[in-house]
Design a protein around this motif. Structure first.
Motif, mmCIF file in Angstrom:
data_model
loop_
_atom_site.group_PDB
_atom_site.id
_atom_site.type_symbol
_atom_site.label_atom_id
_atom_site.label_comp_id
_atom_site.label_asym_id
_atom_site.label_seq_id
_atom_site.Cartn_x
_atom_site.Cartn_y
_atom_site.Cartn_z
ATOM 1 N N THR A 281 0.820 -1.215 0.000
ATOM 2 C CA THR A 281 0.000 0.000 0.000
ATOM 3 C C THR A 281 0.855 1.268 0.000
ATOM 4 O OG1 THR A 281 -0.292 -0.352 2.388
ATOM 5 C CG2 THR A 281 -2.138 -0.916 0.941
ATOM 6 N N LYS A 282 1.847 1.370 0.858
ATOM 7 C CA LYS A 282 2.808 2.480 0.861
ATOM 8 C C LYS A 282 2.105 3.833 0.862
ATOM 9 C CE LYS A 282 6.192 -0.294 -1.685
ATOM 10 N NZ LYS A 282 6.988 -0.433 -2.937
ATOM 11 N N ASP A 283 1.226 4.029 1.818
ATOM 12 C CA ASP A 283 0.491 5.277 1.936
ATOM 13 C C ASP A 283 0.723 5.852 3.328
ATOM 14 O OD1 ASP A 283 -1.850 6.810 0.350
ATOM 15 O OD2 ASP A 283 -2.269 6.877 2.503
ATOM 16 N N ALA A 284 0.715 7.172 3.452
ATOM 17 C CA ALA A 284 0.968 7.807 4.738
ATOM 18 C C ALA A 284 -0.158 7.568 5.729
ATOM 19 C CB ALA A 284 1.182 9.309 4.542
ATOM 20 N N ALA A 285 -1.355 7.282 5.245
ATOM 21 C CA ALA A 285 -2.492 7.004 6.123
ATOM 22 C C ALA A 285 -2.481 5.541 6.541
ATOM 23 C CB ALA A 285 -3.797 7.334 5.416
ATOM 24 N N ALA A 286 -3.336 5.211 7.489
ATOM 25 C CA ALA A 286 -3.455 3.828 7.953
ATOM 26 C C ALA A 286 -4.220 3.008 6.920
ATOM 27 C CB ALA A 286 -4.170 3.774 9.302
ATOM 28 N N ASP A 287 -3.579 1.957 6.395
ATOM 29 C CA ASP A 287 -4.203 1.035 5.449
ATOM 30 C C ASP A 287 -4.304 -0.341 6.101
ATOM 31 O OD1 ASP A 287 -4.336 2.850 3.224
ATOM 32 O OD2 ASP A 287 -2.177 2.587 2.974
ATOM 33 N N GLY A 288 -5.505 -0.941 6.059
ATOM 34 C CA GLY A 288 -5.690 -2.257 6.655
ATOM 35 C C GLY A 288 -5.897 -2.256 8.151
ATOM 36 N N PRO A 289 -6.489 -1.182 8.758
ATOM 37 C CA PRO A 289 -6.687 -1.199 10.209
ATOM 38 C C PRO A 289 -7.783 -2.158 10.659
ATOM 39 C CG PRO A 289 -7.698 0.757 9.286
ATOM 40 C CD PRO A 289 -6.952 0.084 8.160
ATOM 41 N N SER A 290 -8.668 -2.560 9.751
ATOM 42 C CA SER A 290 -9.605 -3.648 10.054
ATOM 43 C C SER A 290 -9.332 -4.754 9.048
ATOM 44 C CB SER A 290 -11.056 -3.162 10.043
ATOM 45 O OG SER A 290 -11.462 -2.717 8.773
ATOM 46 N N SER A 291 -10.293 -5.509 8.606
ATOM 47 C CA SER A 291 -9.994 -6.735 7.878
ATOM 48 C C SER A 291 -9.404 -6.499 6.493
ATOM 49 C CB SER A 291 -11.260 -7.586 7.761
ATOM 50 O OG SER A 291 -12.277 -6.890 7.091
ATOM 51 N N VAL A 292 -8.554 -7.452 6.083
ATOM 52 C CA VAL A 292 -7.967 -7.521 4.751
ATOM 53 C C VAL A 292 -8.539 -8.766 4.082
ATOM 54 C CG1 VAL A 292 -5.830 -7.770 3.441
ATOM 55 C CG2 VAL A 292 -5.853 -6.416 5.560
ATOM 56 N N GLY A 293 -8.992 -8.671 2.837
ATOM 57 C CA GLY A 293 -9.603 -9.820 2.174
ATOM 58 C C GLY A 293 -9.134 -9.973 0.742
ATOM 59 N N TRP A 294 -8.959 -11.223 0.314
ATOM 60 C CA TRP A 294 -8.459 -11.518 -1.040
ATOM 61 C C TRP A 294 -9.593 -12.119 -1.874
ATOM 62 C CZ3 TRP A 294 -2.659 -12.278 -0.947
ATOM 63 C CH2 TRP A 294 -2.111 -12.075 -2.219
ATOM 64 N N GLN A 295 -9.890 -11.499 -2.992
ATOM 65 C CA GLN A 295 -11.021 -11.901 -3.836
ATOM 66 C C GLN A 295 -10.761 -13.245 -4.517
ATOM 67 O OE1 GLN A 295 -11.479 -9.602 -7.404
ATOM 68 N NE2 GLN A 295 -13.707 -9.926 -7.491
#
Length: 391
Positions: free
Chosen positions: A267-281
């Motif tokens: 993701t490499k973003d300054a904000a929080a990415d993935g603070p709750s669930s992560v899912g793979w389609q």
């Protein structure tokens, strides 16, 4: 750690690897995005002043269940299409927190956590009807995760510390898999073939990701970093694991090999990415056309999908998920522990030697037939659909 503190992944179903769904705060509050497996082409799905989080893919990859505070500040469960359209509210409890939705492998039901006096696990039909409480104890029990064959649910149970438990899909037969007093373990997610469970644990001082056998055997450390690693989920083909990590100073989504190799920030973003669930389609490994097709799976776990024609679809030797289309289909599970789901037509739905889950519900009574095979099978039907070798 309280049961609300550690987050959970969504379930992994067999198939080809599709897009990753995740929550991000890059727009000022929690919104849901999808991206390619390498982090490219991020697409925003929700645009709302409320918090949208806990996304979970359906087993055919067409729908996302999620939690939103847009109509209730406590949070209710919704679904939307994979492109963010057709948002539908499922729970309407009001003043009660509903969260952590997870799909059954045939797509007919959603299990979730409801906060009453403590955390309890409920299950409902995929349209929000038929809500049933599965757990009822003094302990907090939540973050359910359905096994790929539909027979079990892994979950977190907290008495003094979190442990990973598993129970039958009806709530019976609870078994402690981690059994580590004084240590918090949680956030379980099944491998697509159902043989392994990944989870996060504080047994090494901070939260790291481990895998273990589906019976709790052979715990194996997969991550070694300073900072919280959690929310692990296998890719549908079983080759990779996506997870959330704070190792770079803020929360990012990472991907690594199923053995823990080559962890990569995607993701490499300054904000929080993935603070709750992560899912793979999950994406169909093979798909029919509008004509009559014959589709045969590989020896591994497959997601096989019919379309509009009168198809014959047969799984191979793995634990397969087979979906019929709108035609009059012949659906065969094969040798593994398979999930076989009819579509809108008059279908013949059959398992094989494994312990299979067969579903012919299409809203029309009497047009389908189910044959369980030689295993211990679960059969779901419309009233007068015929059944053979089903309990």
């Amino acid at each position: 750690m309280p049961i609300v503190g550690l987050r959970s992944a969504s379930a992994a179903f067999p198939g080809s690897n599709g897009r990753i769904v995740f929550t991000t705060a890059r727009d000022g509050n929690d919104e849901i995005y999808t991206m390619n497996a390498d982090g490219s082409v991020p697409v925003r799905l929700t645009t709302n002043a409320a918090f949208d989080n806990w996304p979970a893919w359906s087993p055919d990859g067409s729908t996302i269940a999620f939690v939103s505070t847009r109509q209730d500040v406590y949070g209710e469960i919704y679904t939307m299409a994979a492109n963010g359209s057709n948002v539908t509210r499922l729970t309407k409890t009001g003043g009660v927190v509903d969260s952590t939705p997870t799909w059954s492998p045939d797509g007919s039901k959603i299990a979730f956590t409801r906060v009453l006096n403590n955390y309890e696990i409920f299950v409902m039909n995929a349209d929000g009807s038929g809500q049933v409480r599965l757990t009822n104890s003094a302990a907090s029990e939540g973050r359910p995760m359905w096994s790929p064959d539909g027979s079990k649910i892994a979950f977190d149970r907290e008495v003094t510390d979190d442990d990973v438990y598993v129970m039958n899909a009806d709530g019976s037969g609870k078994v402690n898999l981690t059994n580590s007093p004084g240590i918090s373990d949680g956030g379980p997610s099944w491998s697509p073939d159902g043989s392994l469970i990944v989870f996060a644990t504080a047994r090494d001082g901070d939260y790291e990701i481990y895998s273990m056998g589906a019976n709790g055997s052979s715990p194996t450390r997969l991550t070694t970093s300073v900072g919280v690693d959690q929310l692990p989920e296998w890719s549908p083909d079983g080759s990779m694991i996506a997870f959330s990590s704070e190792r770079d100073g803020n929360t990012e989504v990472y991907a690594m090999g199923a053995n823990g190799s080559n962890p990569t920030n995607i993701t490499k973003d300054a904000a929080a990415d993935g603070p709750s669930s992560v899912g793979w389609q999950p994406k169909c490994t093979q798909t029919g056309s509008s004509g009559a097709e014959t589709i045969v799976g590989t020896p591994g776990p497959d997601l096989l999908c019919g379309l509009g024609g009168n198809d014959t679809i047969k799984g191979g030797g793995g634990n397969d998920v087979v979906f019929g289309g709108s035609g009059n289909d012949v659906l065969l599970g094969g040798d593994g522990a398979d999930v076989v789901v009819g579509g809108a037509g008059a279908d013949a739905v059959s398992g094989g030697p494994g312990n299979d889950r067969l579903n012919s519900k299409d809203g029309i009574k009497g047009n389908d037939s189910l044959n369980g095979g030689t295993g211990i099978d679960t059969c779901i039907r419309d009233g007068t659909d015929s059944m053979t070798n089903c309990p």
